[in-house]
Design a protein around this motif. Structure first.
Motif, PDB file in Angstrom:
ATOM      1  N   LYS A 333       8.111  35.011  55.175  1.00  0.00           N
ATOM      2  CA  LYS A 333       8.338  35.110  53.731  1.00  0.00           C
ATOM      3  C   LYS A 333       7.130  35.736  53.046  1.00  0.00           C
ATOM      4  CE  LYS A 333      11.961  31.782  52.819  1.00  0.00           C
ATOM      5  NZ  LYS A 333      12.425  30.628  52.007  1.00  0.00           N
ATOM      6  N   GLY A 336       7.486  39.406  53.548  1.00  0.00           N
ATOM      7  CA  GLY A 336       8.487  39.951  52.639  1.00  0.00           C
ATOM      8  C   GLY A 336       7.971  40.080  51.221  1.00  0.00           C
ATOM      9  N   PRO A 341      10.071  45.268  50.329  1.00  0.00           N
ATOM     10  CA  PRO A 341      11.124  45.256  51.353  1.00  0.00           C
ATOM     11  C   PRO A 341      10.939  46.398  52.365  1.00  0.00           C
ATOM     12  CG  PRO A 341      11.952  46.218  49.338  1.00  0.00           C
ATOM     13  CD  PRO A 341      10.561  45.745  49.028  1.00  0.00           C
ATOM     14  N   LYS A 376      12.763  40.599  53.908  1.00  0.00           N
ATOM     15  CA  LYS A 376      13.467  41.473  52.961  1.00  0.00           C
ATOM     16  C   LYS A 376      13.740  42.849  53.576  1.00  0.00           C
ATOM     17  CE  LYS A 376      11.383  39.166  48.967  1.00  0.00           C
ATOM     18  NZ  LYS A 376      10.573  39.323  47.722  1.00  0.00           N
ATOM     19  N   ARG A 378      16.384  45.770  54.928  1.00  0.00           N
ATOM     20  CA  ARG A 378      17.711  46.263  54.577  1.00  0.00           C
ATOM     21  C   ARG A 378      18.559  46.502  55.818  1.00  0.00           C
ATOM     22  NH1 ARG A 378      14.215  49.290  50.946  1.00  0.00           N
ATOM     23  NH2 ARG A 378      14.461  48.492  48.815  1.00  0.00           N
TER      24      ARG A 378
END
Length: 432
Positions: A333, A336, A341, A376, A378
């Motif tokens: 975390k 991120g 991201p 994060k 994609r």
């Protein structure tokens, strides 16, 4: 922090996993072997008889055209980055400083008990189990602004950034993931290409020093085919390269980053935390760091290397460990929040069973999907399975469980976090 001793040995999880990999015939795994073969395997695992193995020295005499700054432009980092809590202040050894890592690295006694009690299952393999395709690096991108990533098996990737930067992650193209003199440790799926087939290599990034991530055979061939390639490694690993006559190396600590420039291409490389371990013999446990990495160059890629997420105790076979609240590694975390991201993440999904032994250092598919969300990302491509037998889950089980984990998080089972054939190239669009 645990340190090695002959009585209470805490050896690297990767070396311990190789207790399951004995000499094969026709890619068949067997739990039986001659006593001499087993003793030779144990010597390989524990780092004995190192005098029998002399790495080939490669010295090109050429300077890399890649320019590395003293420090990158400052980026945000968590408060823990300044504390250096992963370095033992007394011994200087590296360790995992979070409750999610349990009581240290995988222990020899745990693996031995699991093997002797027959909890550790044999793994069936066959040559056609993991299809391999030959990548076509000459094929043009469908969109020049895309990232193209080619999975080379296990944790090895060739990544072409939209800027033109060409990056190799943890390249292991040889037949073995062990010293050449050690019996066994052979591939169950072939390498999809030769090192010389790459259309150029600017940067080689190494996550840690375990044999299935840092391979002498492959590094030698990189220096022969691409003498101007530059290497980035975690703290302590540079010494391995300098002993081979390779000077184009920069080593970094967690949360450090460097701006680079090569042939007019600019990029930023970041060394980031992971929950794992590293050593190449019985005498260097904790002396070199393990890491994940980020690469930013008109697109952003995250490479997890080798990592665990949460340490799981021994539970009944039918018990879902995620039904129990246990600490998970907080750094993903943080990654991120401070580095994400990411357009693409390269994440491990295999070598997780027996779970109570391996969970502290290896993510299973549910862990990996959580890492995917934490950082994060994609898009993601799965890795760390299907190349060597390292633990006791069936070869293709990680792929099946990845789809189940995606469904649990209400994520599509394709097009977001994919498992692909070895040799497959995947194009990922960049978000600006």
């Amino acid at each position: 922090m645990l340190t090695p001793s002959l009585n209470t040995w805490s050896i690297s999880s990767r070396l311990l996993q190789r207790l399951t990999v004995l000499p094969r015939s026709s890619f068949r795994y067997s739990s039986s072997a001659s006593s001499s073969s087993i003793m030779a395997s144990l010597k390989a695992l524990l780092g004995f008889d190192q005098s029998q193995y002399t790495p080939c020295r490669v010295s090109t005499g050429l300077e890399s055209p890649l320019i590395v700054t003293d420090a990158a432009a400052p980026l945000s980092s968590p408060a823990s980055a300044m504390s250096k809590s992963h370095i033992d202040k007394t011994t200087g050894l590296f360790f995992n400083p979070w409750p999610s890592a349990g009581n240290g690295d995988v222990k020899f006694s745990e693996v031995l008990w699991s093997k002797l009690s027959r909890e550790w299952q044999s793994v069936e393999t066959s040559p056609d189990m993991m299809p391999v395709i030959t990548p076509d690096f000459s094929a043009p991108l469908t969109d020049a602004t895309n990232i193209r990533s080619t999975w080379l098996g296990h944790a090895s990737f060739f990544v072409e950034m939209p800027s033109g930067l060409k990056v190799l992650f943890d390249p292991v193209m040889g037949q073995k993931c062990a010293p050449t003199w050690a019996p066994g440790f052979n591939r169950i799926s072939r390498a999809p290409c030769r090192v010389a087939d790459f259309p150029g290599v600017d940067v080689v990034i190494i996550s840690h020093a375990h044999y299935d991530h840092l391979d002498d055979f492959t590094i030698n061939h990189i220096r022969e085919s691409f003498p101007e390639a530059y290497f980035f490694v975690p703290l302590g690993v540079k010494k391995w390269f300098t002993k081979k006559g390779i000077s184009a190396v920069t080593e970094l600590d967690w949360w450090e980053q460097r701006d680079i420039s090569v042939n007019g291409i600019d990029a930023t490389l970041g060394c980031l935390p992971a929950q794992h371990g590293a050593n190449r013999s019985s005498s260097d446990h904790g002396k070199t760091l393990w890491a994940s990495w980020s690469v930013t160059s008109k697109g952003k890629v995250y490479f997890a290397g080798d990592t665990g997420y949460r340490h799981v105790p021994r539970l009944p076979a039918d018990k879902d460990d995620y039904a129990i609240d246990m600490p998970h590694c907080p750094v993903f975390k943080h990654i991120g929040e401070h580095r994400g991201p990411f357009d693409l993440a390269l994440l491990p999904i295999g070598a997780y069973s027996p779970r109570w032994i391996m969970s502290k250092v290896h993510a299973n598919p549910v862990d990996s999907v959580n890492i995917f969300l934490d950082i994060k990302a994609r898009r993601a491509i799965a890795m760390h399975y299907g190349t060597w037998v390292l633990t006791d889950e069936p070869i293709l089980e990680p792929v099946q469980k990845l789809k189940e984990a995606l469904k649990q998080k209400a994520l599509p089972t394709s097009g977001v976090f994919d498992a692909v054939q070895i040799g497959t190239s995947v194009e990922v669009p960049v978000h600006h």
